[in-house]
Design an enzyme around this catalytic site. Structure first.
Site, PDB file in Angstrom:
ATOM      1  N   CYS A   1       0.319  29.689  74.830  1.00  0.00           N
ATOM      2  CA  CYS A   1       1.563  28.954  75.096  1.00  0.00           C
ATOM      3  C   CYS A   1       1.958  28.082  73.920  1.00  0.00           C
ATOM      4  CB  CYS A   1       1.424  28.141  76.381  1.00  0.00           C
ATOM      5  SG  CYS A   1       1.316  29.205  77.835  1.00  0.00           S
TER       6      CYS A   1
ATOM      7  N   HIS B   1       4.998  23.889  81.113  1.00  0.00           N
ATOM      8  CA  HIS B   1       3.852  24.458  81.831  1.00  0.00           C
ATOM      9  C   HIS B   1       4.003  24.183  83.318  1.00  0.00           C
ATOM     10  CE1 HIS B   1       0.915  24.999  78.339  1.00  0.00           C
ATOM     11  NE2 HIS B   1       0.763  26.078  79.064  1.00  0.00           N
TER      12      HIS B   1
ATOM     13  N   GLU C   1       6.367  19.899  77.874  1.00  0.00           N
ATOM     14  CA  GLU C   1       5.543  19.781  76.668  1.00  0.00           C
ATOM     15  C   GLU C   1       6.315  19.108  75.540  1.00  0.00           C
ATOM     16  OE1 GLU C   1       2.516  20.177  76.800  1.00  0.00           O
ATOM     17  OE2 GLU C   1       2.196  21.449  78.557  1.00  0.00           O
TER      18      GLU C   1
HETATM   19  N1  PCA Z   1      -0.475  30.246  80.159  1.00  0.00           N
HETATM   20  C1  PCA Z   1      -1.363  30.371  79.006  1.00  0.00           C
HETATM   21  C2  PCA Z   1      -0.964  31.649  78.332  1.00  0.00           C
HETATM   22  C3  PCA Z   1      -0.098  32.376  79.283  1.00  0.00           C
HETATM   23  C4  PCA Z   1       0.218  31.394  80.342  1.00  0.00           C
HETATM   24  O1  PCA Z   1       1.007  31.574  81.286  1.00  0.00           O
HETATM   25  C5  PCA Z   1      -1.378  29.131  78.120  1.00  0.00           C
HETATM   26  O2  PCA Z   1      -1.202  28.019  78.641  1.00  0.00           O
HETATM   27  O3  PCA Z   1      -1.587  29.237  76.917  1.00  0.00           O
END
Ligand code: PCA
Length: 199
Positions: A141, A165, A78
């Site tokens: 996140c 992610h 990210e």
């Molecule tokens: N993914 C979510 C919240 C917790 C997670 O593992 C997100 O992308 O916001």
């Protein structure tokens, strides 16, 4: 140096969060640096509050926050956290946030402090599906990524922090058609991201 790696508990219809599996499998140290793993709740108001005491105690040189993005097919490095929460999904306490500022009177956005292009090149060369993503979503996140980078900024720290992610793991999906990667590939991607940040 201490390195903090976080994962999230299961949320919404994801009864397994692969980030917790990664935390379980990470080595206790990488190149002589201690790895401290922290499991975080999927709660707008508490995810960073749970992490903060660990940052204060361990004074990490690197913080890597992991989250599941079930609709993505690559490991996503990210680039940016935005100062807004906006999702029609509830957190694990049933809270929904629409167009809400995360930290009042703070920067609109922070960029990741991880060497994204370097990590991208390393993973890509190894054939691990990876991309640099320009949105961490506007759910939990992004909220966590923003809080971590804001904390580093207001405390003038030189901590290398950022968010990654990961897709669903192959072991948890019901259909081969779903986006997913084997857990070992996700784990390798995370370990290589840590190593790339160390160098
Ligand atoms: N993914 C979510 C919240 C917790 C997670 O593992 C997100 O992308 O916001």
């Amino acid at each position: 140096m201490n390195i903090i790696v976080t994962g999230f508990e299961p949320f919404l219809n994801n009864d397994i969060n692969p980030t917790l599996e990664v935390l379980e499998l990470l080595p206790k140290s990488i190149k002589g640096n201690d790895i401290i793993t922290v499991k975080l709740p999927v709660l707008y108001d508490q995810c960073f509050e749970v992490l903060k005491p660990y940052i204060e105690k361990y004074k990490p040189g690197i913080i890597i926050n992991l989250g599941l993005a079930a609709n993505r097919k690559n490991i996503c490095l990210e680039r940016v956290a935005l100062n807004v929460s906006n999702s029609n999904h509830e957190d694990n306490a049933g809270i929904m946030r629409i167009d809400e500022t995360i930290v009042i009177n703070a920067k609109n956005a922070y960029f990741s402090k991880l060497p994204l292009r370097k990590i991208y090149n390393t993973l890509n060369k190894k054939g691990i599906p990876v991309e640099i993503s320009n949105t961490a979503g506007l759910y939990i996140c992004n909220n966590l990524m923003y809080h971590v980078l804001h904390y580093i900024n207001i405390n003038n720290l030189d901590t290398k922090a950022g968010f990654i992610h990961v897709p669903l793991m192959e072991e948890q999906v019901k259909s081969k058609l779903d986006n997913s990667l084997p857990l070992v590939t996700i784990l390798e991607g995370v370990i290589d991201s840590i190593k790339g940040t160390l160098l």
